[in-house]
Design a protein around this motif. Sequence first.
Motif, PDB file in Angstrom:
ATOM      1  N   ILE A  61       0.828  -1.206   0.000  1.00 33.46           N
ATOM      2  CA  ILE A  61       0.000   0.000   0.000  1.00 33.46           C
ATOM      3  C   ILE A  61       0.864   1.259   0.000  1.00 33.46           C
ATOM      4  CG2 ILE A  61      -1.656   1.346   1.345  1.00 33.46           C
ATOM      5  CD1 ILE A  61      -2.901  -1.290   2.286  1.00 33.46           C
ATOM      6  N   GLN A  62       1.842   1.313   0.912  1.00 32.55           N
ATOM      7  CA  GLN A  62       2.601   2.541   1.119  1.00 32.55           C
ATOM      8  C   GLN A  62       3.683   2.769   0.067  1.00 32.55           C
ATOM      9  OE1 GLN A  62       4.053   2.279   5.168  1.00 32.55           O
ATOM     10  NE2 GLN A  62       1.997   2.065   6.010  1.00 32.55           N
ATOM     11  N   VAL A  63       4.296   1.693  -0.434  1.00 25.20           N
ATOM     12  CA  VAL A  63       5.395   1.833  -1.396  1.00 25.20           C
ATOM     13  C   VAL A  63       4.914   1.589  -2.822  1.00 25.20           C
ATOM     14  CG1 VAL A  63       7.677   0.979  -2.065  1.00 25.20           C
ATOM     15  CG2 VAL A  63       7.079   1.178   0.372  1.00 25.20           C
ATOM     16  N   ARG A  64       4.163   0.526  -3.017  1.00 19.89           N
ATOM     17  CA  ARG A  64       3.694   0.199  -4.365  1.00 19.89           C
ATOM     18  C   ARG A  64       2.472   1.016  -4.783  1.00 19.89           C
ATOM     19  NH1 ARG A  64       7.992  -2.214  -6.668  1.00 19.89           N
ATOM     20  NH2 ARG A  64       8.558  -4.189  -5.667  1.00 19.89           N
ATOM     21  N   GLY A  65       1.723   1.508  -3.805  1.00 22.94           N
ATOM     22  CA  GLY A  65       0.539   2.300  -4.123  1.00 22.94           C
ATOM     23  C   GLY A  65      -0.678   1.477  -4.486  1.00 22.94           C
ATOM     24  N   TRP A  66      -0.684   0.190  -4.109  1.00 27.46           N
ATOM     25  CA  TRP A  66      -1.817  -0.665  -4.401  1.00 27.46           C
ATOM     26  C   TRP A  66      -2.887  -0.511  -3.326  1.00 27.46           C
ATOM     27  CZ3 TRP A  66       2.245  -5.048  -5.212  1.00 27.46           C
ATOM     28  CH2 TRP A  66       2.854  -4.863  -6.446  1.00 27.46           C
ATOM     29  N   SER A  67      -4.070  -1.018  -3.592  1.00 29.36           N
ATOM     30  CA  SER A  67      -5.193  -0.831  -2.672  1.00 29.36           C
ATOM     31  C   SER A  67      -5.128  -1.767  -1.475  1.00 29.36           C
ATOM     32  CB  SER A  67      -6.518  -1.065  -3.412  1.00 29.36           C
ATOM     33  OG  SER A  67      -6.579  -2.394  -3.921  1.00 29.36           O
ATOM     34  N   ASP A  68      -4.383  -2.857  -1.584  1.00 28.78           N
ATOM     35  CA  ASP A  68      -4.315  -3.865  -0.516  1.00 28.78           C
ATOM     36  C   ASP A  68      -3.113  -4.752  -0.804  1.00 28.78           C
ATOM     37  OD1 ASP A  68      -4.924  -5.452   1.688  1.00 28.78           O
ATOM     38  OD2 ASP A  68      -7.006  -5.776   1.126  1.00 28.78           O
ATOM     39  N   ILE A  69      -2.943  -5.790  -0.025  1.00 31.69           N
ATOM     40  CA  ILE A  69      -1.896  -6.762  -0.310  1.00 31.69           C
ATOM     41  C   ILE A  69      -2.101  -7.308  -1.718  1.00 31.69           C
ATOM     42  CG2 ILE A  69      -3.157  -8.764   0.611  1.00 31.69           C
ATOM     43  CD1 ILE A  69      -0.420  -9.646   1.866  1.00 31.69           C
ATOM     44  N   ALA A  70      -1.009  -7.581  -2.423  1.00 37.29           N
ATOM     45  CA  ALA A  70      -1.097  -7.934  -3.841  1.00 37.29           C
ATOM     46  C   ALA A  70      -1.674  -9.317  -4.074  1.00 37.29           C
ATOM     47  CB  ALA A  70       0.289  -7.849  -4.475  1.00 37.29           C
ATOM     48  N   GLN A  71      -1.241 -10.296  -3.274  1.00 36.81           N
ATOM     49  CA  GLN A  71      -1.505 -11.697  -3.578  1.00 36.81           C
ATOM     50  C   GLN A  71      -2.828 -12.182  -2.977  1.00 36.81           C
ATOM     51  OE1 GLN A  71       1.049 -10.579  -1.637  1.00 36.81           O
ATOM     52  NE2 GLN A  71       1.582 -12.033  -0.024  1.00 36.81           N
ATOM     53  N   ASN A  72      -3.376 -13.184  -3.633  1.00 34.58           N
ATOM     54  CA  ASN A  72      -4.566 -13.853  -3.103  1.00 34.58           C
ATOM     55  C   ASN A  72      -4.211 -14.844  -2.008  1.00 34.58           C
ATOM     56  OD1 ASN A  72      -5.209 -13.796  -6.445  1.00 34.58           O
ATOM     57  ND2 ASN A  72      -6.703 -12.812  -5.095  1.00 34.58           N
ATOM     58  N   ILE A  73      -3.051 -15.501  -2.151  1.00 35.39           N
ATOM     59  CA  ILE A  73      -2.674 -16.585  -1.252  1.00 35.39           C
ATOM     60  C   ILE A  73      -1.180 -16.500  -0.969  1.00 35.39           C
ATOM     61  CG2 ILE A  73      -2.565 -19.110  -0.974  1.00 35.39           C
ATOM     62  CD1 ILE A  73      -4.853 -19.293  -3.038  1.00 35.39           C
ATOM     63  N   THR A  74      -0.792 -16.810   0.276  1.00 32.85           N
ATOM     64  CA  THR A  74       0.615 -16.915   0.657  1.00 32.85           C
ATOM     65  C   THR A  74       0.853 -18.285   1.268  1.00 32.85           C
ATOM     66  OG1 THR A  74       0.701 -14.537   1.154  1.00 32.85           O
ATOM     67  CG2 THR A  74       2.473 -15.900   2.054  1.00 32.85           C
ATOM     68  N   THR A  75       1.968 -18.926   0.891  1.00 29.39           N
ATOM     69  CA  THR A  75       2.364 -20.159   1.559  1.00 29.39           C
ATOM     70  C   THR A  75       3.572 -19.882   2.437  1.00 29.39           C
ATOM     71  OG1 THR A  75       3.894 -20.930  -0.160  1.00 29.39           O
ATOM     72  CG2 THR A  75       1.551 -21.511  -0.419  1.00 29.39           C
ATOM     73  N   PHE A  76       3.714 -20.692   3.506  1.00 27.38           N
ATOM     74  CA  PHE A  76       4.744 -20.463   4.515  1.00 27.38           C
ATOM     75  C   PHE A  76       5.644 -21.684   4.678  1.00 27.38           C
ATOM     76  CE2 PHE A  76       1.220 -17.657   5.709  1.00 27.38           C
ATOM     77  CZ  PHE A  76       1.883 -16.446   5.848  1.00 27.38           C
ATOM     78  N   PRO A  77       6.865 -21.486   5.200  1.00 30.89           N
ATOM     79  CA  PRO A  77       7.771 -22.617   5.436  1.00 30.89           C
ATOM     80  C   PRO A  77       7.162 -23.704   6.315  1.00 30.89           C
ATOM     81  CG  PRO A  77       8.946 -20.534   5.683  1.00 30.89           C
ATOM     82  CD  PRO A  77       7.506 -20.189   5.518  1.00 30.89           C
ATOM     83  N   SER A  78       6.245 -23.333   7.220  1.00 24.75           N
ATOM     84  CA  SER A  78       5.596 -24.302   8.104  1.00 24.75           C
ATOM     85  C   SER A  78       4.661 -25.241   7.363  1.00 24.75           C
ATOM     86  CB  SER A  78       4.791 -23.561   9.176  1.00 24.75           C
ATOM     87  OG  SER A  78       3.705 -22.855   8.568  1.00 24.75           O
ATOM     88  N   GLY A  79       4.270 -24.851   6.154  1.00 27.45           N
ATOM     89  CA  GLY A  79       3.248 -25.581   5.414  1.00 27.45           C
ATOM     90  C   GLY A  79       1.874 -24.948   5.513  1.00 27.45           C
ATOM     91  N   ASN A  80       1.736 -23.890   6.306  1.00 28.12           N
ATOM     92  CA  ASN A  80       0.454 -23.199   6.409  1.00 28.12           C
ATOM     93  C   ASN A  80       0.171 -22.388   5.147  1.00 28.12           C
ATOM     94  OD1 ASN A  80      -0.156 -24.168   8.949  1.00 28.12           O
ATOM     95  ND2 ASN A  80       0.705 -22.407  10.017  1.00 28.12           N
ATOM     96  N   ILE A  81      -1.109 -22.064   4.975  1.00 24.58           N
ATOM     97  CA  ILE A  81      -1.574 -21.292   3.819  1.00 24.58           C
ATOM     98  C   ILE A  81      -2.305 -20.053   4.318  1.00 24.58           C
ATOM     99  CG2 ILE A  81      -3.116 -21.285   1.816  1.00 24.58           C
ATOM    100  CD1 ILE A  81      -2.689 -24.340   1.655  1.00 24.58           C
ATOM    101  N   GLY A  82      -1.903 -18.889   3.837  1.00 26.30           N
ATOM    102  CA  GLY A  82      -2.558 -17.646   4.217  1.00 26.30           C
ATOM    103  C   GLY A  82      -3.475 -17.166   3.106  1.00 26.30           C
ATOM    104  N   LEU A  83      -4.742 -16.943   3.447  1.00 21.51           N
ATOM    105  CA  LEU A  83      -5.686 -16.348   2.501  1.00 21.51           C
ATOM    106  C   LEU A  83      -5.589 -14.843   2.662  1.00 21.51           C
ATOM    107  CD1 LEU A  83      -7.939 -16.842   0.411  1.00 21.51           C
ATOM    108  CD2 LEU A  83      -9.565 -16.811   2.304  1.00 21.51           C
TER     109      LEU A  83
END
Length: 270
Positions: A61-83
């Motif tokens: 938002i602050q640097v890229r100027g987008w309206s929200d986080i860019a991605q729909n989904i994030t995956t993590f080293p733990s194996g969890n999935i962030g929506l």
Amino acid sequence: MPLATFHIYSPQDFQKYLLNTQFTRKISMIQNHHTWDPDYASITPENSEMDALEAMRRFHIQVRGWSDIAQNITTFPSGNIGLCRPIDITPAGIFGANHGAICIENLGNFDAGHDVMTQPHKDTITFLNAVLCIKFNLAPVKEQVVYHHWFDRTGQRFDDDKINNNLVGDEQKTCPGTAFFGSNTITSAQANFYPIIENKMSTLKAVAPPPSTPKTVNAGELNVRNGPGMSFSVLRTISGGTKVMVFITQNGWSKISNTAEEWVFSTLLT
């Protein structure tokens, strides 16, 4: 538009969410990225997966100027999935190539010599691509499961020979990393990534999806909130004895709708 509400799921709970949710946007492409920064070292006891999502949102938002986080989904080293950004909202993943796309950011720097992907992370990335292909009737082929590295900065796709022979230019992103499931070429994806997605799809199709669970309200009245926590607003109340279906459980809260953010306190259900 209000900012997205983040949710972090186990792979099985994400599958339940995905298969029990109706989407209106037509999906024709799955984008695979790596975050590069943050990398594996950024996830610590003091800096959680949720903290990492919030930090990425602030940057976008602050640097890229987008309206929200860019991605729909994030995956993590733990194996969890962030929506993250809702799937029904177009991401900001590959400039000029976001229409009809789901953007996956895999947390880490997967350029050669940097983060070595954990096995839970590898399993989740494979699982996620497979379950998305099943949900949206896609296939692990170069037109539908793509890497950011295959596109120039206008959203035009390089020809296969340029991608496979590393002739796309030094200024082009290496994303999702020069060591992502082998490398970031089409040849590597076809040899090392697509076959394991296909195998996982076959396994998932052979196993019944995790079902929703019937429950009964065992309180006089139960607040329905618009997120899994006491800080979220009360949408309505439901009376004791009412039967509900539970689609996902998360941190002591149960989601009782497959189309809306409606959550109740799990201990008040039997």
